[in-house]
Design a protein around this motif. Structure first.
Motif, PDB file in Angstrom:
ATOM      1  N   GLN A   1     110.199  87.005 -75.458  1.00  0.00           N
ATOM      2  CA  GLN A   1     111.671  86.348 -75.113  1.00  0.00           C
ATOM      3  C   GLN A   1     112.504  87.612 -75.296  1.00  0.00           C
ATOM      4  N   LYS A   2     112.449  88.595 -76.498  1.00  0.00           N
ATOM      5  CA  LYS A   2     113.351  89.585 -76.660  1.00  0.00           C
ATOM      6  C   LYS A   2     113.098  90.755 -75.606  1.00  0.00           C
ATOM      7  N   PHE A   3     112.068  90.883 -75.140  1.00  0.00           N
ATOM      8  CA  PHE A   3     111.591  91.970 -74.144  1.00  0.00           C
ATOM      9  C   PHE A   3     112.583  91.432 -72.869  1.00  0.00           C
ATOM     10  N   LEU A   4     112.345  90.230 -72.440  1.00  0.00           N
ATOM     11  CA  LEU A   4     113.079  89.538 -71.296  1.00  0.00           C
ATOM     12  C   LEU A   4     114.593  89.659 -71.615  1.00  0.00           C
ATOM     13  N   ASP A   5     114.875  89.478 -72.675  1.00  0.00           N
ATOM     14  CA  ASP A   5     116.572  89.406 -73.023  1.00  0.00           C
ATOM     15  C   ASP A   5     117.099  90.725 -73.038  1.00  0.00           C
ATOM     16  N   ARG A   6     116.276  91.872 -72.970  1.00  0.00           N
ATOM     17  CA  ARG A   6     116.784  93.025 -73.132  1.00  0.00           C
ATOM     18  C   ARG A   6     117.134  93.784 -71.749  1.00  0.00           C
ATOM     19  N   ILE A   7     116.541  93.044 -70.616  1.00  0.00           N
ATOM     20  CA  ILE A   7     116.621  93.290 -69.444  1.00  0.00           C
ATOM     21  C   ILE A   7     117.791  92.587 -68.963  1.00  0.00           C
TER      22      ILE A   7
ATOM     23  N   VAL B   1     107.763  89.570 -65.482  1.00  0.00           N
ATOM     24  CA  VAL B   1     106.479  88.774 -65.904  1.00  0.00           C
ATOM     25  C   VAL B   1     105.291  89.712 -66.180  1.00  0.00           C
ATOM     26  N   CYS B   2     104.976  90.467 -65.259  1.00  0.00           N
ATOM     27  CA  CYS B   2     103.899  91.471 -65.286  1.00  0.00           C
ATOM     28  C   CYS B   2     104.178  92.300 -66.595  1.00  0.00           C
ATOM     29  N   GLY B   3     105.464  92.828 -66.750  1.00  0.00           N
ATOM     30  CA  GLY B   3     105.540  93.771 -67.780  1.00  0.00           C
ATOM     31  C   GLY B   3     105.625  92.955 -69.276  1.00  0.00           C
ATOM     32  N   SER B   4     105.867  91.776 -69.141  1.00  0.00           N
ATOM     33  CA  SER B   4     106.090  90.789 -70.278  1.00  0.00           C
ATOM     34  C   SER B   4     104.391  90.415 -70.895  1.00  0.00           C
ATOM     35  N   ALA B   5     103.538  90.569 -69.865  1.00  0.00           N
ATOM     36  CA  ALA B   5     101.918  90.397 -69.827  1.00  0.00           C
ATOM     37  C   ALA B   5     101.633  91.690 -70.897  1.00  0.00           C
TER      38      ALA B   5
END
Length: 153
Positions: free
Chosen positions: A14-20, A69-73
């Motif tokens: 979630q932090k990875f997504l939040d940084r974008i 979502v691919c980067g999150s994986a």
């Protein structure tokens, strides 16, 4: 993986997504997480409509969600996250998203080498077997530090 590990890794994703910033602008939310696998939700939003006559979401919104979502994986797969960038992203649109419905995106990082991670993903409403779009992506690790090692998936 213990429930505590899963919870901590979900927070990391979630932090990875939040940084974008554009993921925040799209309202993307983390739905589920497993080692090397992530599911997110793109809430339907009239501001994202690509065709005002039909109410269908813009393909660019779907592309952005699949890329992230691919980067999150990848983040969910490697032990230590190094900086990485999208090296290649192919998206095949199968059908339009249905107006008024949220879109889910799932991705699985199925292989990690010393410098490249390989991922496949799907955008869908209810069933991954009936995708709105399919994605295949590769990501290149760009950090100069220790190379990432894959977690057991």
């Amino acid at each position: 993986m213990t429930q505590d590990d899963k919870f901590l890794r979900m927070i990391q994703s979630q932090k990875f997504l939040d940084r974008i910033p554009h993921m925040g602008a799209l309202g993307v939310q983390l739905v589920d997480f497993a080692p090397g696998q992530v599911t997110i939700r793109l809430p339907y939003n009239q501001a994202l409509i690509g065709n005002p006559d039909t109410g269908v979401l813009a393909g660019g919104a779907i592309s952005a969600v699949l890329d992230n979502v691919c980067g999150s994986a990848v983040v969910a797969r490697v032990v230590k996250t190094e900086a990485f960038a999208t090296l290649d992203l192919r998206i095949d649109y199968m059908r339009p998203a249905e107006p008024g419905r949220d879109v889910f995106a799932f991705a699985e990082c199925y292989k990690v080498t010393r410098r490249v991670a390989f991922v496949r993903g799907y955008a869908y409403h209810d069933d991954r077997a009936k995708p709105i779009a399919n994605a295949t992506a590769t990501f290149m690790f760009t950090g100069k530090g220790e190379l990432p090692q894959a977690k057991d998936a």
